[in-house]
Design a protein around this motif. Structure first.
Motif, mmCIF file in Angstrom:
data_model
loop_
_atom_site.group_PDB
_atom_site.id
_atom_site.type_symbol
_atom_site.label_atom_id
_atom_site.label_comp_id
_atom_site.label_asym_id
_atom_site.label_seq_id
_atom_site.Cartn_x
_atom_site.Cartn_y
_atom_site.Cartn_z
ATOM 1 N N PHE A 125 57.801 -3.656 23.519
ATOM 2 C CA PHE A 125 58.690 -2.670 24.653
ATOM 3 C C PHE A 125 58.579 -1.990 25.149
ATOM 4 O O PHE A 125 58.553 -1.552 27.022
ATOM 5 N N LYS A 128 56.309 -2.014 29.142
ATOM 6 C CA LYS A 128 56.954 -1.608 29.945
ATOM 7 C C LYS A 128 56.598 -0.565 30.272
ATOM 8 O O LYS A 128 56.951 0.763 29.926
ATOM 9 N N PHE A 130 59.395 1.836 33.312
ATOM 10 C CA PHE A 130 61.038 2.429 32.143
ATOM 11 C C PHE A 130 60.900 3.792 31.990
ATOM 12 O O PHE A 130 60.021 4.230 30.901
ATOM 13 N N GLY A 133 65.521 2.264 29.319
ATOM 14 C CA GLY A 133 66.413 0.386 28.786
ATOM 15 C C GLY A 133 67.069 0.936 28.073
ATOM 16 O O GLY A 133 68.016 1.205 27.566
ATOM 17 N N THR A 135 70.261 -2.886 26.688
ATOM 18 C CA THR A 135 70.365 -3.823 26.683
ATOM 19 C C THR A 135 72.167 -4.147 26.955
ATOM 20 O O THR A 135 72.835 -4.315 27.616
ATOM 21 N N CYS A 164 64.108 5.069 25.300
ATOM 22 C CA CYS A 164 63.892 6.525 26.665
ATOM 23 C C CYS A 164 62.314 7.034 26.285
ATOM 24 O O CYS A 164 62.492 6.745 24.938
ATOM 25 N N ASP A 227 62.121 -6.392 36.934
ATOM 26 C CA ASP A 227 61.461 -5.805 35.850
ATOM 27 C C ASP A 227 62.129 -3.866 35.778
ATOM 28 O O ASP A 227 62.122 -3.889 34.590
ATOM 29 N N LEU A 228 62.915 -3.877 37.217
ATOM 30 C CA LEU A 228 63.632 -2.695 36.592
ATOM 31 C C LEU A 228 64.505 -2.474 37.681
ATOM 32 O O LEU A 228 64.868 -3.951 39.054
ATOM 33 N N VAL A 238 65.317 2.461 35.385
ATOM 34 C CA VAL A 238 65.839 1.792 34.185
ATOM 35 C C VAL A 238 65.599 0.152 34.199
ATOM 36 O O VAL A 238 65.263 -0.415 35.441
ATOM 37 N N LYS A 239 65.332 -0.101 33.201
ATOM 38 C CA LYS A 239 65.133 -1.371 33.195
ATOM 39 C C LYS A 239 65.895 -2.027 31.890
ATOM 40 O O LYS A 239 66.665 -1.411 31.082
ATOM 41 N N PHE A 241 67.144 -4.840 29.077
ATOM 42 C CA PHE A 241 66.691 -6.123 28.453
ATOM 43 C C PHE A 241 67.285 -6.719 27.333
ATOM 44 O O PHE A 241 69.030 -6.316 27.839
#
Length: 277
Positions: A125, A128, A130, A133, A135, A164, A227-228, A238-239, A241
């Motif tokens: 993960f 990626k 970012f 991240g 959820t 993070c 993606d972001l 910031v992403k 998930f």
């Protein structure tokens, strides 16, 4: 031959255990799942306060976890404000923030509740792009039986697992996050618990251009399948998930092939407590 992880490769997990016995039981299961997934190739930042036989338990953890850093608790503050998650700002301010502040730029960090279990490693993960991240619930109900959308048709989020990368931007964000969450708690949550908890309301309020875009539809600001989320605090990348990937709250049921982390809720809390007594 598998390459040995360097210090820069290792993920730092940050968690807190305060008060009640069931939290201590969860912490034991959480640590064992880290050892199963990573052996010694992880760092653990841990804050423990007001648990039974605390010194003995910490000694056992120290014997098991090679790279352990204890975060000093501010005793009465954490006990009063964090037990039963009444005031989650203290968790952010006194556990997450000092841990991130102590880390070198670029360090990979997982901020995670102790009532979780890792099913498998999550290193990929972090491939990626970012800074932070989080959820969100997608296409399934929350553990409270509600649909995965708020009353304003926003996707619900859960701050129990966050990814993070340590940087000046992320460190500033968590200071702001703690401050706004505390304000929301003291004002008895001015957003009326749209995301079910003051820290989750505060988190999404900050990402909504610090509240300026709060009333606008999600679709105009956030692409949760993209993606972001590029609009954020101080241009933080910031992403999102899905909870199914990183923070599965539907504890009772068949484990999904996408699950990496189970967040123990309701029924499983009772089961785990009985099994480990």
């Amino acid at each position: 031959m598998e390459r040995l992880k360097t210090e820069a490769d290792k993920i730092s997990f940050v968690t807190q255990c305060v008060g009640k016995n069931f939290s201590l039981l969860h912490l034991g299961a959480f640590i064992q799942s880290l050892l199963d997934a990573y052996k010694d190739n992880f760092n653990l930042y841990l804050q423990v306060s007001d648990i039974n036989n605390q010194e003995e338990f910490l000694k056992k953890i120290s014997n098991k976890v090679k790279n352990l850093t204890l975060i000093k608790a501010k005793n009465s503050q954490i006990k009063d404000d964090c037990e039963e998650n009444r005031n989650p700002w203290a968790r952010i301010l006194e556990c997450w923030t000092p841990a991130i502040d102590s880390m070198e730029t670029g360090s990979k960090v997982v901020l995670i509740d102790c009532d979780t279990v890792l099913l498998k490693p999550i290193d990929h993960f972090f491939k990626k792009d970012f800074d932070l991240g989080f959820t969100f619930y997608k296409n399934h109900t929350t553990p409270y039986g509600d649909v995965s959308f708020t009353n304003k048709k926003r996707n619900r989020v859960n701050c129990g697992v966050m990814l993070c990368r340590a940087s000046s931007q992320s460190k500033n964000f968590f200071r702001k996050f703690a401050s706004i969450t505390r304000e929301f708690v003291e004002e008895e949550n001015p957003l009326n618990g749209e995301f079910l908890a003051p820290d989750q309301d505060a988190f999404m309020w900050i990402l909504s251009n610090e509240g300026q875009d709060w009333k606008q539809p999600y679709s105009n600001k956030f692409d949760l399948d993209g993606d972001l989320i590029r609009r954020g605090f101080n241009s933080l990348k910031v992403k999102p998930f899905t909870c199914r990937e990183l923070n599965e709250p539907e504890s009772i049921g068949k484990i999904h092939e996408k699950n990496h982390i189970i967040h123990i809720k309701r029924g499983w809390r009772t089961i785990l407590t009985k099994l480990m007594k």
